[in-house]
Scaffold this motif. Structure first.
Motif, PDB file in Angstrom:
ATOM      1  N   LEU A  92       0.838  -1.203   0.000  1.00  0.00           N
ATOM      2  CA  LEU A  92       0.000   0.000   0.000  1.00  0.00           C
ATOM      3  C   LEU A  92       0.870   1.250   0.000  1.00  0.00           C
ATOM      4  O   LEU A  92       2.008   1.240   0.479  1.00  0.00           O
ATOM      5  N   PHE A  93       0.325   2.329  -0.520  1.00  0.00           N
ATOM      6  CA  PHE A  93       1.033   3.618  -0.487  1.00  0.00           C
ATOM      7  C   PHE A  93       0.811   4.243   0.890  1.00  0.00           C
ATOM      8  O   PHE A  93      -0.328   4.605   1.230  1.00  0.00           O
ATOM      9  N   PRO A  94       1.860   4.419   1.693  1.00  0.00           N
ATOM     10  CA  PRO A  94       1.680   4.872   3.085  1.00  0.00           C
ATOM     11  C   PRO A  94       1.148   6.300   3.207  1.00  0.00           C
ATOM     12  O   PRO A  94       0.517   6.637   4.200  1.00  0.00           O
ATOM     13  N   HIS A  95       1.388   7.140   2.186  1.00  0.00           N
ATOM     14  CA  HIS A  95       0.972   8.542   2.256  1.00  0.00           C
ATOM     15  C   HIS A  95      -0.463   8.740   1.774  1.00  0.00           C
ATOM     16  O   HIS A  95      -1.003   9.843   1.871  1.00  0.00           O
ATOM     17  N   MET A  96      -1.086   7.680   1.261  1.00  0.00           N
ATOM     18  CA  MET A  96      -2.439   7.791   0.740  1.00  0.00           C
ATOM     19  C   MET A  96      -3.451   7.225   1.724  1.00  0.00           C
ATOM     20  O   MET A  96      -3.145   6.303   2.489  1.00  0.00           O
ATOM     21  N   THR A  97      -4.653   7.753   1.688  1.00  0.00           N
ATOM     22  CA  THR A  97      -5.734   7.207   2.506  1.00  0.00           C
ATOM     23  C   THR A  97      -6.238   5.900   1.882  1.00  0.00           C
ATOM     24  O   THR A  97      -5.834   5.514   0.785  1.00  0.00           O
ATOM     25  N   VAL A  98      -7.140   5.250   2.592  1.00  0.00           N
ATOM     26  CA  VAL A  98      -7.737   4.010   2.091  1.00  0.00           C
ATOM     27  C   VAL A  98      -8.378   4.245   0.733  1.00  0.00           C
ATOM     28  O   VAL A  98      -8.115   3.524  -0.239  1.00  0.00           O
ATOM     29  N   GLU A  99      -9.218   5.265   0.635  1.00  0.00           N
ATOM     30  CA  GLU A  99      -9.909   5.481  -0.630  1.00  0.00           C
ATOM     31  C   GLU A  99      -8.957   5.910  -1.744  1.00  0.00           C
ATOM     32  O   GLU A  99      -9.155   5.557  -2.917  1.00  0.00           O
ATOM     33  N   GLN A 100      -7.889   6.617  -1.395  1.00  0.00           N
ATOM     34  CA  GLN A 100      -6.916   7.014  -2.412  1.00  0.00           C
ATOM     35  C   GLN A 100      -6.129   5.805  -2.915  1.00  0.00           C
ATOM     36  O   GLN A 100      -5.841   5.701  -4.119  1.00  0.00           O
ATOM     37  N   ASN A 101      -5.776   4.907  -1.998  1.00  0.00           N
ATOM     38  CA  ASN A 101      -5.092   3.677  -2.408  1.00  0.00           C
ATOM     39  C   ASN A 101      -5.958   2.868  -3.359  1.00  0.00           C
ATOM     40  O   ASN A 101      -5.486   2.362  -4.382  1.00  0.00           O
ATOM     41  N   ILE A 102      -7.236   2.745  -3.013  1.00  0.00           N
ATOM     42  CA  ILE A 102      -8.140   1.934  -3.827  1.00  0.00           C
ATOM     43  C   ILE A 102      -8.389   2.586  -5.183  1.00  0.00           C
ATOM     44  O   ILE A 102      -8.503   1.915  -6.214  1.00  0.00           O
ATOM     45  N   ILE A 124     -15.553  -0.503  -1.261  1.00  0.00           N
ATOM     46  CA  ILE A 124     -15.342  -0.271   0.172  1.00  0.00           C
ATOM     47  C   ILE A 124     -16.424  -0.975   0.983  1.00  0.00           C
ATOM     48  O   ILE A 124     -16.148  -1.618   2.011  1.00  0.00           O
ATOM     49  N   ASP A 125     -17.655  -0.893   0.511  1.00  0.00           N
ATOM     50  CA  ASP A 125     -18.735  -1.619   1.185  1.00  0.00           C
ATOM     51  C   ASP A 125     -18.545  -3.128   1.058  1.00  0.00           C
ATOM     52  O   ASP A 125     -18.767  -3.880   2.008  1.00  0.00           O
ATOM     53  N   ARG A 126     -18.112  -3.564  -0.103  1.00  0.00           N
ATOM     54  CA  ARG A 126     -17.979  -4.999  -0.369  1.00  0.00           C
ATOM     55  C   ARG A 126     -16.943  -5.656   0.543  1.00  0.00           C
ATOM     56  O   ARG A 126     -17.121  -6.785   0.988  1.00  0.00           O
ATOM     57  N   VAL A 127     -15.858  -4.962   0.832  1.00  0.00           N
ATOM     58  CA  VAL A 127     -14.799  -5.559   1.667  1.00  0.00           C
ATOM     59  C   VAL A 127     -14.886  -5.105   3.127  1.00  0.00           C
ATOM     60  O   VAL A 127     -13.990  -5.397   3.924  1.00  0.00           O
ATOM     61  N   GLY A 128     -15.951  -4.398   3.489  1.00  0.00           N
ATOM     62  CA  GLY A 128     -16.169  -4.056   4.893  1.00  0.00           C
ATOM     63  C   GLY A 128     -15.255  -2.990   5.447  1.00  0.00           C
ATOM     64  O   GLY A 128     -14.843  -3.063   6.611  1.00  0.00           O
ATOM     65  N   LEU A 129     -14.962  -1.967   4.642  1.00  0.00           N
ATOM     66  CA  LEU A 129     -14.069  -0.900   5.098  1.00  0.00           C
ATOM     67  C   LEU A 129     -14.803   0.433   5.311  1.00  0.00           C
ATOM     68  O   LEU A 129     -14.162   1.463   5.506  1.00  0.00           O
ATOM     69  N   ARG A 130     -16.106   0.409   5.284  1.00  0.00           N
ATOM     70  CA  ARG A 130     -16.858   1.644   5.503  1.00  0.00           C
ATOM     71  C   ARG A 130     -16.519   2.228   6.870  1.00  0.00           C
ATOM     72  O   ARG A 130     -16.479   1.531   7.867  1.00  0.00           O
ATOM     73  N   GLU A 133     -12.371   5.103   5.365  1.00  0.00           N
ATOM     74  CA  GLU A 133     -11.960   5.653   4.078  1.00  0.00           C
ATOM     75  C   GLU A 133     -10.835   6.683   4.179  1.00  0.00           C
ATOM     76  O   GLU A 133      -9.967   6.759   3.315  1.00  0.00           O
ATOM     77  N   LYS A 134     -10.858   7.485   5.257  1.00  0.00           N
ATOM     78  CA  LYS A 134      -9.896   8.586   5.371  1.00  0.00           C
ATOM     79  C   LYS A 134      -8.635   8.200   6.134  1.00  0.00           C
ATOM     80  O   LYS A 134      -7.728   9.027   6.296  1.00  0.00           O
ATOM     81  N   LYS A 135      -8.566   6.977   6.578  1.00  0.00           N
ATOM     82  CA  LYS A 135      -7.383   6.538   7.331  1.00  0.00           C
ATOM     83  C   LYS A 135      -6.248   6.181   6.382  1.00  0.00           C
ATOM     84  O   LYS A 135      -6.471   5.765   5.242  1.00  0.00           O
ATOM     85  N   ALA A 151      -9.310  -4.770  -2.116  1.00  0.00           N
ATOM     86  CA  ALA A 151     -10.192  -3.803  -2.771  1.00  0.00           C
ATOM     87  C   ALA A 151      -9.495  -3.133  -3.942  1.00  0.00           C
ATOM     88  O   ALA A 151     -10.082  -2.955  -5.023  1.00  0.00           O
ATOM     89  N   ARG A 152      -8.242  -2.753  -3.756  1.00  0.00           N
ATOM     90  CA  ARG A 152      -7.494  -2.090  -4.825  1.00  0.00           C
ATOM     91  C   ARG A 152      -7.322  -3.010  -6.038  1.00  0.00           C
ATOM     92  O   ARG A 152      -7.356  -2.574  -7.190  1.00  0.00           O
ATOM     93  N   ALA A 153      -7.129  -4.315  -5.760  1.00  0.00           N
ATOM     94  CA  ALA A 153      -6.937  -5.273  -6.845  1.00  0.00           C
ATOM     95  C   ALA A 153      -8.233  -5.600  -7.577  1.00  0.00           C
ATOM     96  O   ALA A 153      -8.216  -5.989  -8.743  1.00  0.00           O
ATOM     97  N   LEU A 154      -9.368  -5.434  -6.890  1.00  0.00           N
ATOM     98  CA  LEU A 154     -10.659  -5.802  -7.482  1.00  0.00           C
ATOM     99  C   LEU A 154     -11.435  -4.619  -8.049  1.00  0.00           C
ATOM    100  O   LEU A 154     -12.385  -4.806  -8.805  1.00  0.00           O
TER     101      LEU A 154
END
Length: 357
Positions: A92-102, A124-130, A133-135, A151-154
């Motif tokens: 994962l990119f450490p400087h990006m948030t969850v949604e930015q990585n995805i 995000i809903d599908r993999v249970g990360l709701r 997103e901003k972390k 999530a990023r791969a799918l």
């Protein structure tokens, strides 16, 4: 979810990979069916990860051809194959948030902003990360980071998802939870999954088929039931779990299998379709222990040695009168006080259990 890129069939024909005089892969030929979950299983250095890297396009084979839905992709670079990839270390990119990585792979594809937002929200809903997103990755648990990687791969709906030992860094409980997650995602997306692991129980639990590698060669490919109950050779039999090997004498073929002797005890084996030999194997969990000789079934006399309590199961080390060491495993609730070290017992199993090698 109906994939935008339909699940692909991948065919490998005579794939080999050499590094100087060292052959990491030798003549690997197999077809990965559209929408199936194929696990590549084997010990460290067996060639399974090298084969996955060739599928991904990160390595080029020394010999052989790789096809996707019939089209030659042997030399097509990774970025043009559009396969999803989940790495062992998340990546994962450490400087990006969850949604930015995805969102990153969609941005690379220059998707419209509205399309990116819609796709990211859905996955995000599908993999249970709701709610996460901003972390950033540092603020997530190992399991949550793995969900981001999935999530990023799918998110761009790949025709093939490649997973390289994605759960190796997780503890047992979290690993089990993520296995369920991956199984569910496979069923929901219909994507072709190719999963690399050295964990036998993980492979048996997740896969529609398993390909077993050793020393750069494909030893066997089949359903979990096939490879466990009808292994192609001794390596496969031993790698997939404990197994007892019995050398039979006076073996003769019968209408439904074979008959023979082990240490003077008659053995009847029901094995339709199996090639009969003097080399017979039986899994420990298929054996039953008796205080007295049962009236029917295969049986042999042995002495109890070491006893290992495993919770729901108890493992017994046995030694036959001929000095052969065997292992028997039975539900702990069925273990009686009579089964103690040094005790002479009878071990038996049904005629339809076990396999020839």
């Amino acid at each position: 979810m109906q994939s935008g890129n339909e699940a692909a069939e991948i065919t490998a024909s005579g794939i080999g990979k050499a590094y100087g005089d060292f052959h990491a892969l030798r003549d690997i030929s197999l077809t990965i069916g559209s929408g199936e979950f194929l696990t590549l299983l084997g010990p460290s250095g067996s060639g399974k990860s090298t084969f996955l890297m060739i599928l991904a396009g990160f390595e080029t084979p020394t010999s052989g051809l790789l096809r996707k839905n019939g089209a030659d992709i042997t030399t097509v670079p990774a970025e043009k194959r559009a396969f999803g990839m989940v790495f062992q270390g998340y990546a994962l990119f450490p400087h990006m948030t969850v949604e930015q990585n995805i969102a990153f792979p969609l941005q690379v594809q220059r998707r419209a902003d509205a399309d990116i937002k819609r796709s990211v929200d859905t996955i995000i809903d599908r993999v249970g990360l709701r709610g996460h997103e901003k972390k950033r990755p540092a603020g997530l648990s190992g399991g949550q980071q793995q969900r981001v990687a999935l999530a990023r791969a799918l998110v761009f709906e790949p025709s093939v998802l490649l997973l390289d030992e994605p759960f190796s860094a997780l503890d047992k409980n979290l690993r089990s939870s993520m296995q369920e997650e991956v199984r569910r995602l496979h069923q929901e997306t219909g994507t072709t999954f190719v999963f690399v692991t050295h964990d036998q129980s993980e492979a048996l639990a997740l896969s529609t088929r398993i390909g077993i590698f050793n020393h750069g060669q494909l030893q066997q490919i089949g359903t979990p039931k096939d490879v466990y109950e009808r292994p192609a050779n001794r390596f496969v039999a031993e790698f997939l779990g404990d197994v007892n090997f019995l050398s039979l004498s006076s073996v003769r073929t019968t209408a439904d299998g074979a008959e023979g002797l082990f240490e003077g005890h008659p053995m009847r084996i029901s094995a339709p379709g199996q090639a009969v030999s003097e080399h017979f194997a039986i899994r420990p969990e298929h054996m039953v222990m008796f205080e007295q000789a049962p009236a029917e079934g295969n049986m042999l006399k042995a002495e109890i040695g070491e006893i290992t309590y495993l919770g729901a199961e108890t493992r017994f080390g046995l030694k036959t009168s001929g000095g052969i060491d065997l292992v028997l495993q039975m539900p702990t609730r069925e273990v009686t006080s009579a089964f103690q070290p040094g005790r002479q017992v009878w071990a038996g199993w049904p005629a339809n259990q076990g396999f020839f090698l």
